[in-house]
Design an enzyme around this catalytic site. Sequence first.
Site, PDB file in Angstrom:
ATOM      1  N   GLU A  43      30.194  33.979  34.342  1.00  0.00           N
ATOM      2  CA  GLU A  43      30.453  33.337  35.724  1.00  0.00           C
ATOM      3  C   GLU A  43      28.628  33.420  36.162  1.00  0.00           C
ATOM      4  OE1 GLU A  43      33.036  35.412  38.308  1.00  0.00           O
ATOM      5  OE2 GLU A  43      32.462  33.949  39.838  1.00  0.00           O
ATOM      6  N   ARG A 270      35.076  46.980  26.858  1.00  0.00           N
ATOM      7  CA  ARG A 270      33.996  46.651  27.133  1.00  0.00           C
ATOM      8  C   ARG A 270      32.796  47.737  26.920  1.00  0.00           C
ATOM      9  NH1 ARG A 270      32.884  44.588  32.661  1.00  0.00           N
ATOM     10  NH2 ARG A 270      34.611  43.443  32.370  1.00  0.00           N
ATOM     11  N   LYS A 280      28.157  43.286  38.073  1.00  0.00           N
ATOM     12  CA  LYS A 280      27.315  42.428  38.648  1.00  0.00           C
ATOM     13  C   LYS A 280      27.303  42.621  40.140  1.00  0.00           C
ATOM     14  CE  LYS A 280      28.820  39.024  36.267  1.00  0.00           C
ATOM     15  NZ  LYS A 280      28.972  37.281  35.717  1.00  0.00           N
TER      16      LYS A 280
END
Length: 567
Positions: A43, A270, A280
């Site tokens: 994204e 992850r 982020k």
Amino acid sequence: MSEKDLNEKEEGGKTRNFIHQFIDEDLKQGKNAGRVHTRFPPEPNGYLHIGHAKSICLNFGTALKYDGLCNLRFDDTNPSKEDVEYVDSIKEDVHWLGFDWGDREYYASDYFDKLYEFALKLIREGKAYVDDQSAEEISRQRGSVNVPGQLSPFRDRTIEENLDLFTRMKNGEFDEGSKVLRAKIDMASPNMLFRDPLLYRIIKTAHHRTGDKWCVYPMYDFAHGQCDYWEGITHSICTLEFEIHRPLYDWFVDQLMDSDYRPRQIEFARLNLTYTMMSKRKLLELVQKKYVKGWDDPRMPTICGLRRRGYTPEAIRNFSERIGITKADSVVDVALLEYSIREDLNKKAQRVMGVLNPLKVVITNYPDNTVEDLDAINNPEDESMGSRKVPFSKVLYIEKDDFMENPPHKFFRLSPGREVRLRYAYFITCQEVVKDENGEIVELHCTFDPASRGGNSPDGRKVKSTIHWVSAENAVEAEIRLYDRLFNVEDPSGDKDHDFKEYLNPDSLTVLPKCYIEPFVKNAKPFDKFQFERLGYFCFDADSTDGKLVFNKTVGLKDSWAKEKGK
Ligand code: ATP
Ligand code: MG
């Protein structure tokens, strides 16, 4: 399930990760006409970090392994947080890591028309409706795992009314938050995501690619699987939190499928690293509130930060390989990342001598106005890198802490009356300590033995230590930036009662404004890497000017990881 249950040993001792086992099974069964096609779906709402690097290596690496393809797909469904600056940085970082998507650069926004058509199709089939309730009301009605949700009072709108309202939502007739489009699935489903999930919301922010064309934007769940389907993705690899979304992913694909091809979502754990975090949103906060100098601050876990710090793509790829792919969340010791860069730079980095905390040394019996060029090896790990000349003269700098006036028992470096070897140069003996009016040591007077040229013992005489040095008149001045962990604790975002910023390490940056490096580095270019002998690895920084060179310390020479793990 543990990693051991899932990953298999291959011949030659290599591990075949569980994702590759799934792919092998699919190929064996002749699925998707034998194609393997993955995608990396960032994204564009921030810069990529080392966690993304794991996903990039996995997606592009899998395509390479199976002679398949990997697309770059920007998941740009939320214009309020996204920006072209991020798109550009993501492309640069993926390329830098050594991967290429050819002409397959896609955007979820490329599919806005198709997704809109698909939403209309669901409405026509009675599988979607416009809900006028607020987000809070909708979530209150969702129920819980054991309590079925309540039906929305708008659930039974007619197809015509839904078509009309959704078209008007798209045309911008309604305010943000006043309406959403929901799928009509099952408000009692044990999978909460099936309880009439949101498909579209109204957002009246211009999109970085589609401008003002749209006032409605699809939710991630409504976009991702369909984009995968339209791009012919065979294996849609994502992180574990999407495991519960998989049935919904499949449900949407079922509504679309018109052949026996279908993408398969596979989840893996992850990457988490000690002493940093990967969100982020939090990294953006550090940048915006200026806790760091930017996304590429060498303390950041971002790919551009690591690059500026002196990391190489090879080191990051090796690190990704080393940590492997698992189904169980875990935290990787940041020392393993440091081990990977140290290992790579040890093979590649040009050696030079540099003095970070200079102490002046005058060689009293060395001739004035003389500069001698001495031979030095460029990299003992790689003979092909050859050798260079290092200038030697009467006035030198050595490291302050390589001298002690009153040395303890185990200190073998320079001290009054003691002889040491100057690397590649001569044996010197300290004859006199010169101090200023405050008693601070300002210089040393030493003598050298001309017969020890090149650092060789003239008569079998032994010295207990070898130290580095630079010639004062030939050295170049440099600013050196030393870095420590950005956070004081292993898991800065793990404490719910405290903001992660409370754990920032106030000493994460130390600037040494006046260091001296041998003249070899004069022509360095940004990102050139060096080993400063005995000190560590350093990377030339673009902040350098003609008058002052700037270096970032990448990592020290001491290998705490291998040592701690007894390797
Ligand atoms: P956020 O940091 O805001 O939670 P995100 O990390 O999910 O967002 P995306 O841009 O959506 O950011 O991620 C792109 C891809 O990288 C996704 O497939 C995601 O699963 C993967 N990814 C993100 N973080 C990690 C991580 N720490 N380890 C491995 N893969 C990751
Ligand atoms: Mg995401």
